[in-house]
Each structure stands twice: as C-alpha cells, then as structure tokens.
Design a protein around this motif. Structure first.
Motif, PDB file in Angstrom:
ATOM      1  N   ILE A 159      -5.046   6.125   1.835  1.00 34.79           N
ATOM      2  CA  ILE A 159      -4.379   5.189   0.715  1.00 34.79           C
ATOM      3  C   ILE A 159      -4.501   5.810  -0.767  1.00 34.79           C
ATOM      4  O   ILE A 159      -5.543   6.294  -1.160  1.00 34.79           O
ATOM      5  N   THR A 160      -3.229   6.136  -1.325  1.00 37.26           N
ATOM      6  CA  THR A 160      -3.239   6.782  -2.597  1.00 37.26           C
ATOM      7  C   THR A 160      -3.227   5.527  -3.774  1.00 37.26           C
ATOM      8  O   THR A 160      -3.560   5.834  -4.753  1.00 37.26           O
ATOM      9  N   GLY A 161      -2.791   4.493  -3.291  1.00 37.82           N
ATOM     10  CA  GLY A 161      -2.626   3.243  -4.440  1.00 37.82           C
ATOM     11  C   GLY A 161      -1.837   2.258  -3.721  1.00 37.82           C
ATOM     12  O   GLY A 161      -1.791   2.248  -2.441  1.00 37.82           O
ATOM     13  N   PHE A 162      -1.348   1.265  -4.855  1.00 40.73           N
ATOM     14  CA  PHE A 162      -0.438   0.284  -4.286  1.00 40.73           C
ATOM     15  C   PHE A 162       0.281  -0.192  -5.369  1.00 40.73           C
ATOM     16  O   PHE A 162       0.227   0.109  -6.464  1.00 40.73           O
TER      17      PHE A 162
ATOM     18  N   TRP B 260       0.825  -1.323  -0.012  1.00 38.75           N
ATOM     19  CA  TRP B 260      -0.018   0.140  -0.024  1.00 38.75           C
ATOM     20  C   TRP B 260       0.896   1.278   0.121  1.00 38.75           C
ATOM     21  O   TRP B 260       1.919   1.438   0.490  1.00 38.75           O
TER      22      TRP B 260
ATOM     23  N   SER C  40      -0.799   6.550  -7.720  1.00 40.36           N
ATOM     24  CA  SER C  40      -1.953   5.908  -7.783  1.00 40.36           C
ATOM     25  C   SER C  40      -1.928   5.086  -9.253  1.00 40.36           C
ATOM     26  O   SER C  40      -2.715   4.597  -9.697  1.00 40.36           O
ATOM     27  N   ALA C  41      -0.832   4.580  -9.602  1.00 40.14           N
ATOM     28  CA  ALA C  41      -0.622   3.931 -10.893  1.00 40.14           C
ATOM     29  C   ALA C  41      -1.021   2.605 -10.603  1.00 40.14           C
ATOM     30  O   ALA C  41      -1.609   1.862 -11.656  1.00 40.14           O
ATOM     31  N   ASN C  42      -0.751   2.105  -9.585  1.00 38.36           N
ATOM     32  CA  ASN C  42      -1.061   0.504  -9.143  1.00 38.36           C
ATOM     33  C   ASN C  42      -0.701  -0.426  -9.969  1.00 38.36           C
ATOM     34  O   ASN C  42      -1.290  -1.398 -10.558  1.00 38.36           O
TER      35      ASN C  42
HETATM   36  C1  LIG Z   1      -5.208   2.583  -7.471  1.00 41.35           C
HETATM   37  O1  LIG Z   1      -6.096   2.283  -6.423  1.00 41.35           O
HETATM   38  C2  LIG Z   1      -6.505   3.392  -5.517  1.00 41.35           C
HETATM   39  C3  LIG Z   1      -6.891   2.604  -4.175  1.00 41.35           C
HETATM   40  O2  LIG Z   1      -5.999   2.112  -3.609  1.00 41.35           O
HETATM   41  C4  LIG Z   1      -7.617   3.974  -6.257  1.00 41.35           C
HETATM   42  O3  LIG Z   1      -8.085   4.972  -5.415  1.00 41.35           O
HETATM   43  C5  LIG Z   1      -7.016   4.645  -7.616  1.00 41.35           C
HETATM   44  O4  LIG Z   1      -8.093   5.122  -8.258  1.00 41.35           O
HETATM   45  C6  LIG Z   1      -6.339   3.285  -8.367  1.00 41.35           C
HETATM   46  N1  LIG Z   1      -5.736   4.084  -9.552  1.00 41.35           N
HETATM   47  C7  LIG Z   1      -6.172   3.497 -10.842  1.00 41.35           C
HETATM   48  C8  LIG Z   1      -5.380   4.108 -11.968  1.00 41.35           C
HETATM   49  O5  LIG Z   1      -7.176   2.685 -10.957  1.00 41.35           O
END
Ligand SMILES: *[C@@H]1O[C@H](CO)[C@@H](O)[C@H](O)[C@H]1NC(C)=O
Ligand SMILES: *[C@@H]1O[C@H](CO)[C@@H](O)[C@H](O)[C@H]1NC(C)=O
Length: 423
Positions: free
Chosen positions: A248-251, A237, A290-292
């Motif tokens: 949480i901004t992303g993972f 995370w 938030s690239a995930n």
């Molecule tokens: C990545 O995950 C976060 C939540 O963990 C979400 O808010 C964000 O929109 C996601 N980014 C994408 C590009 O889907």
C-alpha cells in the motif's frame, strides 16, 4: 428529534416535488406517476418509455441532452450480426446469450458448469477465447474457462481466492496476471497466469486492509499501480508491486460513510460510485501515490428524482460504466425495497465535460429489479443489464450520442445475472 427533523425534511422535499411543474431533467410522467406532468419553461415532457417521461430541454427529444461529443464512441451497430454475451451470477453456471439487434432478441443459447457463484466474470484482455470468474463463497475461489467459437464455455482451472467472498476479479491488461478481492474477509490475492493463461500460479496474498472492517470491492489498473475501492475504509487504496508482494503506497480518501464500490478512470480523473450514500463523484488523482488527498470536481446523487435515502437505506448503487469516448457514465442504483419501485431500477446517465464535471442527463427506468450487472459492448453501441432479483435481461442501444438508451431486446425469462462480458 433527529428523526422528526429528518421526516420533516423528507416531507418538505416530497412536497416540493409534488408541485404542478417538474424541474429541468425531472420526471413528468410514466406508469404509477402522480406528480407534475408539465415542465419548467424551456423544457418539454418527453416519453422515454412506459415507465418514465422526463423534462428535456427544448421541444424535441432529438435536440435534447448535452452531448459533449456528438458522434464519437457510438458507431452505428452492425444490424445483422449476432453478438455473444456471457453472464455469471449466483447459480452454478455461466450462461451464453445470443443477441440480435436486427431481430430484437436476446436468447439463452447454453450454459457451462462453473463451480458455485461465478458472480463476477472477466475476459482475458489478450485472448478472447479465455474467461475468468470468481467463485463468491466463504472459501472463495477463482476459475478459468476456454470459450469455443460458438461462445460456449468450459471450465479448466481453479484456485483459492485466499479469503471469504471474492466479489470481483480483474484480468490485467498484460494478460499475464489476475487479482481478486475478498469482500468479506477484507483481503485479496494475485496470480501469475501460466503460458496458456488457464492456470493460476505464484499466488501473492494481499493482507487484510488496515482498517477495522475492510470491504475491498473493485480492482482497477492505473499505470503501474492498482486501485482498490474499499467500502469499509471509505478509501481507494493505491497498491504497487514491490518484488513478490503488493504494498500500500497510499489512498484516495472518500467521504465518511460513502462506501466506494466501483470506479472508472479517465486520464488523471477517477469517477467513483458510492454504494452507501448513492453518489457518483469525479475526483482528481494526485500524481504522488502517497499524497492521500483529492479534489472533488463533482458529486451527484444517482437516485431517481425526488428520492432521498441514507444508509442503511433501500438503494445500493451498483455498477458504473463509461463510454469509450469518456463522455458519458452509466450508474445502476439497486432498489432493495419490498415491494420495489414498480418502474424497476433506473440507470442514471451522466455527461462528463472536459474538466471532469458531471451532469445528470437522464434516469432510464429498466423494469428490472436489482441491477447489479451492467456491461457495455466494446464498441460502445450497446449496454446489457440484468435484474438480480427479477426481470431477466434487457439490451439497450446507446442513442442520441450516448445521452439516451433505447431498448432493443429483452428476455424476462433469462436467468438472473450479475456480471457480463461481450465476446
Ligand atoms: C499516505 O498513506 C500511506 C499509508 O496508506 C502512508 O504510508 C503515507 O505516509 C501517507 N502519506 C502522507 C503524506 O501522510
Ligand atoms: C432473425 O429472424 C429470422 C426470421 O425468424 C431468422 O431466420 C434469423 O435466423 C434470425 N436472426 C438472428 C440473428 O437471430
């Protein structure tokens, strides 16, 4: 049928291993070893210790392992100094160890009362006279300590961790904040430290991570962000401070079932030790939180050669260290079998090149059972290890530029410790 196939795969794997010649970097001798004792062309069987001999390139161990940077990062130790190491575990004390490289000794000099299960300890980054610990219990806690000139600790402050089973805490680089993760309840907490760094103020709860069974383990700072490895989510995370909250901004995604536990970070690369599938990977860190997504550069097993093991298997990768120059990583692989491997747990040594690619250099068998705690001296000269189940404490010197470890002191009767700091 799946079981039969798995068994067949296992048999053919071990059959391959029982060949007359060991592969590059493979084992070729040691206590209890019944496999090949000679090596493929270009490699020489070299005794590492009584438990392990390994096929190393060339003829002499000194010309062996690839050392991306040969001298940086492991300055010659000052041989006469006594070094103090503090160790926590699942008892109710924090031990003070005194290590002398010159005399080859690591002695228990004392212990202070810590409250229950100080399984993870961390030094204040800005005040070497202050220590923090978790109290890893169902109603988890944190403690603070002063450290005297002679390395003895004294408990001063305490606070709740806000959940069940805090297995890790981090003292932030500013020296002004700490953050802990509750492995069992899947949540965490941060505190601002008082001016004297000993009292926990302004608690900020980090809610349960949004998956069915979160198991957050480690906290690592990355710029202004905080990374949290989550074994249950198979994610790292990414958290950012948002006013008086953590969001949480992303993972950074991890392979399904891998169980990310501990990380090391170098530039835009994260090295991830996975507890459940026993792999060490290097991955890119996207600049956007938030690239995930991620790109995996390398992914290698940390298990001793010839062993395959799948969850819920006998091995559970534990701690990951990086040398100060970033050229080597050291991973512990906890063997929980009964009885365990007679050579003890191994520490897997990996080299890292400039592109973040990993190569296994060596498996150093420790004689210790269940190496959860592993810590490098800040100058990179030494690594201390302990067996949570048995074996006491061993101190290694990093030699051959960091591509090898040499035992300099051991104390089989030292308490079982799971976390260390070097003063
Ligand atoms: C990545 O995950 C976060 C939540 O963990 C979400 O808010 C964000 O929109 C996601 N980014 C994408 C590009 O889907
Ligand atoms: C090393 O051993 C010598 C001789 O026993 C002893 O006098 C000295 O105090 C020891 N030094 C350390 C650092 O333990």
């Amino acid at each position: 049928m799946a079981h039969l196939l798995a068994a067949a795969a296992l048999l053919s794997a071990s059959g391959a291993w029982a060949q007359s010649v060991s592969p590059a970097w493979g084992q070729c001798g040691g206590q209890g070893w019944s496999g090949a004792t000679s090596c493929v062309s270009g490699y020489t069987c070299t005794v590492s210790n009584p438990y392990y001999s390994q096929c190393l390139p060339g003829a002499a161990p000194s010309s062996s392992a690839p050392a991306p940077t040969s001298t940086a990062g492991a300055p010659p130790p000052s041989s006469t100094a006594i070094r103090t190491i503090l160790g926590g575990g699942y008892g109710s004390t924090i031990s003070t160890l005194q290590f002398s490289a010159q005399n080859g000794t690591v002695n228990v000099a004392g212990a202070c009362s810590s409250g229950p299960s100080p399984s993870w300890i961390a030094l204040s980054p800005t005040n070497k006279g202050i220590l923090y610990s978790t109290n890893e219990t169902p109603t988890g806690g944190l403690s603070s300590f002063t450290i005297s000139q002679s390395g003895m600790c004294s408990r001063v402050g305490s606070a709740t961790s806000g959940g069940d089973g805090p297995a890790f805490m981090a003292a932030f680089k500013s020296g002004n904040e700490v953050m802990a993760m509750n492995y069992n309840s899947g949540d965490g907490i941060s505190y601002t430290l008082s001016a004297d760094k000993l009292q926990f103020t302004n608690p900020i709860t980090i809610p349960k991570f949004p998956v069915a069974v979160p198991h957050p383990h480690m906290v690592a700072q990355y710029g202004s962000e905080v990374f949290v490895t989550d074994l249950g989510a198979d994610k790292i995370w990414r958290l950012a401070r948002n006013g008086n909250a953590w969001a949480i901004t992303g993972f950074i995604p991890q392979p399904t079932g891998s169980g990310p536990r501990h990380v090391q970070i170098k530039g835009p690369t994260v090295f991830v030790l996975h507890e459940l599938d026993n792999t060490l990977s290097s991955q890119t860190i996207p600049s956007s939180p938030s690239a995930n997504s991620t790109t995996t550069i390398s992914s290698l097993s940390v298990l001793p050669p010839g062993i395959t093991d799948n969850y819920p298997g006998r091995f559970h990768a534990g701690e990951l260290l990086m040398s100060p120059d970033g050229a080597f990583l050291y991973a512990s692989n906890r063997d929980t079998a009964t009885p365990p491997d007679s050579r003890g747990d191994a520490i897997a040594i990996f080299s890292v090149d400039g592109a973040g690619r990993l190569a296994l250099v060596k498996q150093e068998f420790t004689g210790l059972q269940v190496v959860r705690g592993l810590s490098m001296s800040p100058d990179g000269a030494f690594i201390v290890a302990s067996g949570q189940n048995a074996g006491g404490v061993v101190v290694y010197e990093r030699v051959s530029g960091g591509s090898d470890l040499r035992v300099v002191a051991s104390n089989p009767s030292a308490p079982a410790l799971t976390s260390f700091v070097w003063l």
